[in-house]
Design an enzyme around this catalytic site. Sequence first.
Site, PDB file in Angstrom:
ATOM      1  N   ASP A 122       0.872  -1.172   0.000  1.00  0.00           N
ATOM      2  CA  ASP A 122       0.000   0.000   0.000  1.00  0.00           C
ATOM      3  C   ASP A 122       0.910   1.224   0.000  1.00  0.00           C
ATOM      4  OD1 ASP A 122      -1.482   2.247   0.858  1.00  0.00           O
ATOM      5  OD2 ASP A 122      -2.947   0.972   1.858  1.00  0.00           O
ATOM      6  N   ASP A 140       1.285   7.701 -10.054  1.00  0.00           N
ATOM      7  CA  ASP A 140       0.464   7.307 -11.194  1.00  0.00           C
ATOM      8  C   ASP A 140      -0.364   6.090 -10.796  1.00  0.00           C
ATOM      9  OD1 ASP A 140      -0.543   7.399 -13.770  1.00  0.00           O
ATOM     10  OD2 ASP A 140       1.070   6.177 -14.620  1.00  0.00           O
TER      11      ASP A 140
END
Length: 253
Positions: A122, A140
């Site tokens: 994460d 991104d």
Amino acid sequence: MSDSSIPAGPPAGGPRPFFRDSGSTRTLHFTDKEIQSSMSLLNPDALDLEYTRMMMGFVLFNPQPGRILMVGLGGGSLPKFCHRYLARTEIEVVEIDPDVIALRDAFMVPPDDARLRVIQADAAAHLAGLEQHADVIFLDGFGVGGIPAALCSAEFYADCRRALRDDGILVINFHVNHPDHHGYLDRVRAAFGSSMFEVVDDDMTNSIVFACKGDLLDDPAAGSLARPPAIPKDAWRQLMPTLRVIGATLVLR
């Protein structure tokens, strides 16, 4: 045309990524209507989408970063390009979805080595523990519907600034038409102050934001568009048309 997918489901039971071939182009999808990444099968290391070439605009300010941290693997366009052409740069990619990572071979992403590492994690939790870690950070990370909330919070942008080294540059891919776009820009500005600028692509789809932990973005030499010795000629030829657009944006700041 062919389709391929992998059997395991992504986090939270969302749609599984798959790729599709059309002619000499391979695209990554989460849904039929949205393309997440695109690769030329004839030139797999090239940057096929304009927004990825825009994100490489950081080379105008730092053509030889020691380490780039990328959030979001996708089809691996940026990691592949940087791995090939920035020979002295370490590339660390953080991707939460193991199904996306499992498609790295389909998109010809090189295996991990001394300079390239793909981490399943994460990104919000990963960056929260970093300080003075990277010279460039790419954001991104997209899922179905846009950027996950944890990757566009004020706290996350503050963590990105902390994870950057002095004069480090944050490069973010936004969708221009997202209803919260201006709010996202305000959050980046709260973390980085006025040391930031935005470039929008020709079809008004992607907004690329550059923000700096320092005043490197004010370097007047960046607008000269001269090829730095650290950037190979082949890479510079690919990037030059886009870099001209970024240079014009710098002049107008």
